[in-house]
Scaffold this motif. Structure first.
Motif, PDB file in Angstrom:
ATOM      1  N   LYS A 121       0.817  -1.220   0.000  1.00  6.84           N
ATOM      2  CA  LYS A 121       0.000   0.000   0.000  1.00  6.84           C
ATOM      3  C   LYS A 121       0.851   1.271   0.000  1.00  6.84           C
ATOM      4  O   LYS A 121       0.340   2.356  -0.229  1.00  6.84           O
ATOM      5  CB  LYS A 121      -0.964  -0.027   1.200  1.00  6.84           C
ATOM      6  CG  LYS A 121      -2.026  -1.131   1.053  1.00  6.84           C
ATOM      7  CD  LYS A 121      -3.069  -1.123   2.152  1.00  6.84           C
ATOM      8  CE  LYS A 121      -2.585  -1.731   3.447  1.00  6.84           C
ATOM      9  NZ  LYS A 121      -2.039  -3.091   3.369  1.00  6.84           N
ATOM     10  N   LYS A 122       2.144   1.142   0.269  1.00  7.56           N
ATOM     11  CA  LYS A 122       3.006   2.334   0.269  1.00  7.56           C
ATOM     12  C   LYS A 122       3.637   2.599  -1.106  1.00  7.56           C
ATOM     13  O   LYS A 122       4.349   3.582  -1.282  1.00  7.56           O
ATOM     14  CB  LYS A 122       4.122   2.166   1.320  1.00  7.56           C
ATOM     15  CG  LYS A 122       3.627   2.033   2.744  1.00  7.56           C
ATOM     16  CD  LYS A 122       4.749   1.908   3.768  1.00  7.56           C
ATOM     17  CE  LYS A 122       5.548   0.642   3.659  1.00  7.56           C
ATOM     18  NZ  LYS A 122       4.780  -0.620   3.759  1.00  7.56           N
ATOM     19  N   ASN A 123       3.424   1.708  -2.068  1.00  5.47           N
ATOM     20  CA  ASN A 123       4.071   1.863  -3.384  1.00  5.47           C
ATOM     21  C   ASN A 123       3.624   3.141  -4.084  1.00  5.47           C
ATOM     22  O   ASN A 123       2.508   3.616  -3.902  1.00  5.47           O
ATOM     23  CB  ASN A 123       3.763   0.656  -4.282  1.00  5.47           C
ATOM     24  CG  ASN A 123       4.422  -0.602  -3.752  1.00  5.47           C
ATOM     25  OD1 ASN A 123       5.184  -0.552  -2.799  1.00  5.47           O
ATOM     26  ND2 ASN A 123       4.118  -1.722  -4.370  1.00  5.47           N
ATOM     27  N   LYS A 124       4.550   3.675  -4.919  1.00  7.23           N
ATOM     28  CA  LYS A 124       4.257   4.933  -5.611  1.00  7.23           C
ATOM     29  C   LYS A 124       5.020   4.948  -6.944  1.00  7.23           C
ATOM     30  O   LYS A 124       6.216   4.604  -6.967  1.00  7.23           O
ATOM     31  CB  LYS A 124       4.744   6.092  -4.726  1.00  7.23           C
ATOM     32  CG  LYS A 124       4.068   7.401  -4.976  1.00  7.23           C
ATOM     33  CD  LYS A 124       4.216   8.361  -3.808  1.00  7.23           C
ATOM     34  CE  LYS A 124       5.559   9.068  -3.780  1.00  7.23           C
ATOM     35  NZ  LYS A 124       5.682  10.023  -2.686  1.00  7.23           N
ATOM     36  N   ALA A 125       4.380   5.331  -7.994  1.00  5.45           N
ATOM     37  CA  ALA A 125       5.014   5.529  -9.306  1.00  5.45           C
ATOM     38  C   ALA A 125       5.910   4.351  -9.707  1.00  5.45           C
ATOM     39  O   ALA A 125       7.052   4.538 -10.131  1.00  5.45           O
ATOM     40  CB  ALA A 125       5.817   6.839  -9.294  1.00  5.45           C
ATOM     41  N   ASP A 140       9.148   6.542   3.858  1.00  8.31           N
ATOM     42  CA  ASP A 140       9.198   7.107   2.501  1.00  8.31           C
ATOM     43  C   ASP A 140      10.500   6.795   1.764  1.00  8.31           C
ATOM     44  O   ASP A 140      11.114   7.668   1.153  1.00  8.31           O
ATOM     45  CB  ASP A 140       8.955   8.629   2.544  1.00  8.31           C
ATOM     46  CG  ASP A 140       7.572   8.938   3.088  1.00  8.31           C
ATOM     47  OD1 ASP A 140       6.588   8.500   2.480  1.00  8.31           O
ATOM     48  OD2 ASP A 140       7.486   9.566   4.162  1.00  8.31           O
ATOM     49  N   GLY A 197       7.517   0.971  -1.821  1.00  9.74           N
ATOM     50  CA  GLY A 197       7.665   1.852  -0.652  1.00  9.74           C
ATOM     51  C   GLY A 197       8.075   1.068   0.589  1.00  9.74           C
ATOM     52  O   GLY A 197       7.521  -0.003   0.866  1.00  9.74           O
ATOM     53  N   TYR A 225      11.816   4.816  -1.338  1.00 15.02           N
ATOM     54  CA  TYR A 225      11.249   4.211  -2.553  1.00 15.02           C
ATOM     55  C   TYR A 225      12.361   3.648  -3.429  1.00 15.02           C
ATOM     56  O   TYR A 225      13.346   4.329  -3.710  1.00 15.02           O
ATOM     57  CB  TYR A 225      10.433   5.252  -3.337  1.00 15.02           C
ATOM     58  CG  TYR A 225       9.240   5.731  -2.547  1.00 15.02           C
ATOM     59  CD1 TYR A 225       8.092   4.963  -2.470  1.00 15.02           C
ATOM     60  CD2 TYR A 225       9.286   6.930  -1.841  1.00 15.02           C
ATOM     61  CE1 TYR A 225       7.002   5.372  -1.709  1.00 15.02           C
ATOM     62  CE2 TYR A 225       8.202   7.351  -1.075  1.00 15.02           C
ATOM     63  CZ  TYR A 225       7.061   6.568  -1.017  1.00 15.02           C
ATOM     64  OH  TYR A 225       5.994   6.963  -0.253  1.00 15.02           O
TER      65      TYR A 225
END
Ligand code: GLY
Length: 350
Positions: free
Chosen positions: A307-311, A328, A315, A330
């Motif tokens: 759920k913390k993944n981004k682009a 934070d 995460g 990544y």
């Protein structure tokens, strides 16, 4: 002045759980009560249900049953019992019961009054606290859920008395994580205690307070609360890998492995020296129950749904040394693969 602890809900150590529930029912003018448990905790839940005249609902134990099918079955049971918004829902169980029961209570008629009575060390210091509810989506861990605060969490010491040694080891994983996040005294204490020995109640309370603090400053996990996910990107990937094989890896064991792998990742990424991380990483193996762990290449792809993944990046909240976990962080799946290419859980956890 900034308050040291932001209390999301009362943490109560009742002298008598039955009396507390009877008073709660009266105060909230509840028309009926439901006590929810799994097949492991029925022996604790049924006497409570009998004593407070509640309906007792049960699901089969096991993370593989923390799903929407069981949730629907429970909503149907509430309908059949003509439950209303004046029905109080009481979870009696470990993390699975608190997650699933909380999810059911938070959605029935858009939310009915909820109380947790966590029966494991892990649930008393983490899962039951601060309002996260969840079910799995197939093997993907905690993909569906809500933020829904209980009206109270009852830390009843009697619940921990008959806990099997395996559960003590599982709970200590989150306690150790709370030590890494904020209070090195928790780590020093766990180092001295034999692995299977239940921690003293003051330390259980302290570990619970660490969670209450970080969730309290950021209840919806926009920023600071992510620190509580230290070690959990790998932990959830491992749990998903096991669920996909039709097996269950206890959450605490996944957290021990996750802290180890993410500690090594932090070393390889240059965020902490090897000597610095080894001070706590070398404590871990004695809390881990032996098993044949999957190869790193097998569980790595399961981080894709974190759920913390981004682009397109994974995460992490990485452990470095006590008091300095880094949120934070990544990394692309390729970078993670390169940094962990020599890492093997079987070597590090035995
Ligand atoms: N278990 C992590 C959290 O509640 O934020």
């Amino acid at each position: 002045m900034v308050a040291r602890y932001y209390t999301l809900h009362p943490l109560i150590q009742p002298k008598n759980t039955v009396d507390w529930v009877i008073k709660w029912r009266k105060k909230e003018e509840l028309e009926q009560l439901v006590v929810f448990c799994d097949s492991n905790t029925r022996y604790l839940a049924q006497p409570l249900a009998d004593a407070v005249d509640a309906l007792c609902l049960e699901v089969p134990a096991g993370e593989e049953n923390k799903n929407l099918q069981q949730a629907e079955r429970l909503w149907q049971a509430l309908r059949t019992a003509e439950a209303s918004r004046k029905t109080g829902w009481i979870n009696v169980g470990g993390g699975m019961v608190c997650d699933l029961g909380g999810f059911v209570a938070s959605n029935y008629m858009r939310g009915i009054p909820l109380v947790h009575i966590p029966t494991t060390l892990l649930a008393q210091i983490d899962a039951a606290l601060c309002g996260k509810t969840a079910v799995n989506l197939g093997p993907w861990k905690n993909q569906i859920g809500t933020y829904y605060l209980p009206e109270a969490v009852l830390l009843d010491p009697a619940m921990l008395k008959k806990l099997p040694a395996e559960e003590v080891l599982n709970g200590k994983a989150e306690m150790f994580k709370h030590g890494l996040i904020e209070d090195v005294r928790l780590i020093d204490y766990l180092e001295k205690l034999p692995p299977n020995t239940m921690p003293g109640l003051g330390w259980v309370r302290r570990a619970a307070e660490v969670k209450m603090y970080w969730a309290g400053v950021d209840p919806h996990e926009k920023s600071h609360r992510k620190i509580l996910n230290t070690g959990h990107t790998v932990a959830h990937a491992l749990e998903a890998w096991y669920l996909a094989q039709g097996q269950t890896l206890p959450h605490g064991q996944a957290v021990w492995a996750g802290l180890m792998a993410e500690g090594w990742l932090a070393v390889q990424a240059g965020l902490v020296t090897e000597e610095g991380a080894m001070v706590w990483m070398l404590d871990i193996p004695r809390f881990v129950t032996p098993r044949n762990w999957p190869k790193t290449a097998d569980w790595l792809p399961w981080m894709a749904a974190d759920k913390k993944n981004k682009a397109g990046k994974i995460g992490f909240s990485l452990p470095t040394y006590p008091g300095n976990c880094l949120t934070d962080q990544y990394l692309s799946p390729k970078e993670v693969g390169i940094l962990l290419r020599k890492f093997d859980l079987n070597t590090w956890l035995s």
